[in-house]
Design a protein around this motif. Structure first.
Motif, PDB file in Angstrom:
ATOM      1  N   GLN A 279       0.940  -1.225   0.186  1.00 19.15           N
ATOM      2  CA  GLN A 279       0.110  -0.153   0.102  1.00 19.15           C
ATOM      3  C   GLN A 279       0.676   1.217   0.040  1.00 19.15           C
ATOM      4  O   GLN A 279       1.869   1.263   0.742  1.00 19.15           O
ATOM      5  N   CYS A 280       0.615   2.199  -0.796  1.00 19.86           N
ATOM      6  CA  CYS A 280       1.398   3.439  -0.767  1.00 19.86           C
ATOM      7  C   CYS A 280       0.611   4.726  -0.414  1.00 19.86           C
ATOM      8  O   CYS A 280      -0.496   4.760  -0.218  1.00 19.86           O
ATOM      9  N   GLU A 281       1.299   5.871  -0.182  1.00 19.46           N
ATOM     10  CA  GLU A 281       0.990   7.109   0.227  1.00 19.46           C
ATOM     11  C   GLU A 281      -0.181   7.741  -0.847  1.00 19.46           C
ATOM     12  O   GLU A 281       0.076   7.369  -2.115  1.00 19.46           O
ATOM     13  N   GLN A 282      -1.150   8.410  -0.257  1.00 20.93           N
ATOM     14  CA  GLN A 282      -2.072   9.124  -1.187  1.00 20.93           C
ATOM     15  C   GLN A 282      -1.178  10.089  -2.205  1.00 20.93           C
ATOM     16  O   GLN A 282      -0.325  10.849  -2.027  1.00 20.93           O
ATOM     17  N   PHE A 283      -1.825  10.086  -3.427  1.00 20.46           N
ATOM     18  CA  PHE A 283      -1.392  10.679  -4.500  1.00 20.46           C
ATOM     19  C   PHE A 283      -2.420  11.534  -5.050  1.00 20.46           C
ATOM     20  O   PHE A 283      -3.508  11.135  -5.309  1.00 20.46           O
ATOM     21  N   THR A 284      -2.013  13.028  -5.369  1.00 21.79           N
ATOM     22  CA  THR A 284      -3.169  13.932  -5.450  1.00 21.79           C
ATOM     23  C   THR A 284      -3.094  14.475  -6.877  1.00 21.79           C
ATOM     24  O   THR A 284      -3.947  15.243  -7.214  1.00 21.79           O
ATOM     25  N   THR A 285      -2.114  14.555  -7.609  1.00 24.79           N
ATOM     26  CA  THR A 285      -2.056  15.257  -8.884  1.00 24.79           C
ATOM     27  C   THR A 285      -2.818  14.167  -9.896  1.00 24.79           C
ATOM     28  O   THR A 285      -2.439  12.979 -10.183  1.00 24.79           O
ATOM     29  N   PRO A 286      -3.758  14.622 -10.535  1.00 25.23           N
ATOM     30  CA  PRO A 286      -4.701  13.864 -11.502  1.00 25.23           C
ATOM     31  C   PRO A 286      -3.673  13.632 -12.892  1.00 25.23           C
ATOM     32  O   PRO A 286      -3.147  14.593 -13.470  1.00 25.23           O
ATOM     33  N   VAL A 287      -4.194  12.480 -13.439  1.00 24.63           N
ATOM     34  CA  VAL A 287      -3.807  12.396 -14.769  1.00 24.63           C
ATOM     35  C   VAL A 287      -4.434  13.463 -15.731  1.00 24.63           C
ATOM     36  O   VAL A 287      -3.955  13.931 -16.868  1.00 24.63           O
ATOM     37  N   ASP A 288      -5.615  13.939 -15.426  1.00 23.94           N
ATOM     38  CA  ASP A 288      -6.525  14.532 -16.126  1.00 23.94           C
ATOM     39  C   ASP A 288      -5.686  16.010 -16.374  1.00 23.94           C
ATOM     40  O   ASP A 288      -5.630  16.527 -17.578  1.00 23.94           O
ATOM     41  N   ALA A 289      -4.993  16.546 -15.402  1.00 26.38           N
ATOM     42  CA  ALA A 289      -4.299  17.804 -15.635  1.00 26.38           C
ATOM     43  C   ALA A 289      -3.230  17.705 -16.408  1.00 26.38           C
ATOM     44  O   ALA A 289      -2.737  18.737 -17.163  1.00 26.38           O
ATOM     45  N   VAL A 290      -2.518  16.304 -16.518  1.00 25.10           N
ATOM     46  CA  VAL A 290      -1.280  16.442 -17.285  1.00 25.10           C
ATOM     47  C   VAL A 290      -1.886  16.314 -18.980  1.00 25.10           C
ATOM     48  O   VAL A 290      -1.317  16.996 -19.693  1.00 25.10           O
ATOM     49  N   ILE A 291      -3.118  15.730 -18.975  1.00 28.21           N
ATOM     50  CA  ILE A 291      -3.663  15.666 -20.579  1.00 28.21           C
ATOM     51  C   ILE A 291      -4.156  16.801 -20.770  1.00 28.21           C
ATOM     52  O   ILE A 291      -3.843  17.488 -22.224  1.00 28.21           O
ATOM     53  N   SER A 292      -4.800  17.666 -19.920  1.00 29.73           N
ATOM     54  CA  SER A 292      -5.247  19.196 -20.358  1.00 29.73           C
ATOM     55  C   SER A 292      -3.789  19.993 -20.714  1.00 29.73           C
ATOM     56  O   SER A 292      -4.029  20.683 -21.665  1.00 29.73           O
ATOM     57  N   ARG A 293      -2.565  19.797 -20.055  1.00 33.72           N
ATOM     58  CA  ARG A 293      -1.589  20.729 -20.279  1.00 33.72           C
ATOM     59  C   ARG A 293      -1.185  20.280 -21.706  1.00 33.72           C
ATOM     60  O   ARG A 293      -0.871  21.180 -22.607  1.00 33.72           O
ATOM     61  N   MET A 294      -1.123  18.997 -22.017  1.00 34.01           N
ATOM     62  CA  MET A 294      -0.626  18.571 -23.407  1.00 34.01           C
ATOM     63  C   MET A 294      -1.466  18.968 -24.436  1.00 34.01           C
ATOM     64  O   MET A 294      -1.209  19.170 -25.573  1.00 34.01           O
ATOM     65  N   ARG A 295      -2.873  18.915 -24.019  1.00 29.50           N
ATOM     66  CA  ARG A 295      -4.002  19.320 -25.077  1.00 29.50           C
ATOM     67  C   ARG A 295      -3.677  20.970 -25.606  1.00 29.50           C
ATOM     68  O   ARG A 295      -3.792  21.371 -26.439  1.00 29.50           O
ATOM     69  N   ALA A 296      -3.197  21.649 -24.248  1.00 32.56           N
ATOM     70  CA  ALA A 296      -3.083  23.255 -24.613  1.00 32.56           C
ATOM     71  C   ALA A 296      -1.939  23.326 -25.472  1.00 32.56           C
ATOM     72  O   ALA A 296      -2.008  24.296 -26.333  1.00 32.56           O
ATOM     73  N   LEU A 297      -0.814  22.632 -25.071  1.00 26.82           N
ATOM     74  CA  LEU A 297       0.437  22.705 -26.052  1.00 26.82           C
ATOM     75  C   LEU A 297       0.196  22.362 -27.412  1.00 26.82           C
ATOM     76  O   LEU A 297       0.544  23.047 -28.386  1.00 26.82           O
ATOM     77  N   GLU A 298      -0.862  21.386 -27.692  1.00 32.24           N
ATOM     78  CA  GLU A 298      -1.171  20.797 -28.818  1.00 32.24           C
ATOM     79  C   GLU A 298      -1.726  21.942 -29.674  1.00 32.24           C
ATOM     80  O   GLU A 298      -1.633  22.353 -31.127  1.00 32.24           O
ATOM     81  N   ALA A 299      -2.666  22.694 -29.128  1.00 34.80           N
ATOM     82  CA  ALA A 299      -3.665  23.767 -29.483  1.00 34.80           C
ATOM     83  C   ALA A 299      -2.562  25.050 -29.865  1.00 34.80           C
ATOM     84  O   ALA A 299      -2.718  25.638 -30.876  1.00 34.80           O
ATOM     85  N   ALA A 300      -1.313  25.100 -29.167  1.00 35.08           N
ATOM     86  CA  ALA A 300      -0.609  26.483 -29.095  1.00 35.08           C
ATOM     87  C   ALA A 300       0.479  26.357 -30.271  1.00 35.08           C
ATOM     88  O   ALA A 300       0.941  27.332 -30.906  1.00 35.08           O
ATOM     89  N   LEU A 301       0.753  25.069 -30.527  1.00 35.76           N
ATOM     90  CA  LEU A 301       2.111  24.925 -31.454  1.00 35.76           C
ATOM     91  C   LEU A 301       1.688  24.517 -32.665  1.00 35.76           C
ATOM     92  O   LEU A 301       0.610  24.111 -33.044  1.00 35.76           O
ATOM     93  N   PRO A 302       2.518  25.002 -33.834  1.00 36.58           N
ATOM     94  CA  PRO A 302       2.143  25.011 -35.289  1.00 36.58           C
ATOM     95  C   PRO A 302       2.537  23.260 -35.370  1.00 36.58           C
ATOM     96  O   PRO A 302       3.255  22.701 -34.857  1.00 36.58           O
TER      97      PRO A 302
END
Length: 228
Positions: A3-26
């Motif tokens: 059993q491991c410690e609680q982890f709070t950073t969601p995968v969804d936040a990572v995906i959102s950041r990558m989608r923002a990069l996709e929209a911003a880059l040529p």
């Protein structure tokens, strides 16, 4: 699996950041090419997590996010300081070169992320979870299997037409010089070595620096400009 410690950073936040990069880059930008590939990988991993296909969901989320954060940190360093880690430097330096083909950009990014970032992400995840690397091996292997299957799809989608697939074509030679499966095996060994060195920070730092440089050298070879 322990059993491991609680982890709070969601995968969804990572995906959102990558989608923002996709929209911003040529679209033709080399970093954009890799980002599209990695976004597909992360969405596939997220789907496997949601489908309960990992032995330990919390461990899978932790490894996935720690892994992605390494790439996103390289993007931030390139934007803010103009000098990302050595493993990422060739991609950021060559991202607009007209002689580099999209498949080269994709594989150079995979090389940097698997060859360097994944080993460090395993160590990051072990520290967060209070686990040994062996306890993350199932999650590591499942993520690696997804990457291998996606690499095959990437080669099919980004490979030039049949007229360019002659054995003498320089791209054919470059593609044959690098293997994701071999890189993944080497990364697991590097992760275990870094974990063993965790109480020897000088040696761990030297090992990490040399790994970074070696992966960067391979990336520079993959990004060799080719004739049309």
């Amino acid at each position: 699996m322990a059993q491991c410690e609680q982890f709070t950073t969601p995968v969804d936040a990572v995906i959102s950041r990558m989608r923002a990069l996709e929209a911003a880059l040529p679209e033709r930008d080399g970093v954009a090419v890799f980002n599209r590939v990695y976004l597909a990988v992360t969405e596939a991993v997220d789907g496997h997590i949601d489908g309960g296909r990992f032995t330990d969901t919390r461990a899978a989320i932790t490894l996935d996010v720690r892994f992605a954060q390494r790439y996103l940190a390289a993007v931030d360093r390139a934007e803010q300081e103009g000098r990302p880690p050595a493993c990422w430097r060739p991609l950021f330096q060559m991202r607009r070169h007209p002689g580099v083909r999209p498949l080269q950009f994709a594989l150079a990014g995979i090389n940097a992320h698997i060859g360097h970032d994944l080993a460090l992400a395993v160590v990051d995840a072990c520290r967060s979870l209070g686990c040994e690397p062996a306890e993350l091996e199932d999650e590591f292997d499942r993520v690696g299997d997804l990457l291998v299957s996606l690499e095959e799809r990437i080669r099919e989608e980004l490979m030039p037409g049949p007229d360019l697939l002659q054995i003498a074509d320089p791209l054919t030679h470059l593609l044959g010089s690098w293997s994701l499966e071999r890189a993944r095996d080497a990364t697991w060994s590097a992760a275990r070595a870094l974990w063993a060195l965790r109480r020897l920070p000088d040696l761990a730092g030297e090992f990490t620096e040399r790994l970074d440089a070696a992966v960067g050298f391979a990336g520079r070879m993959l990004l060799t400009p080719l004739p049309d």
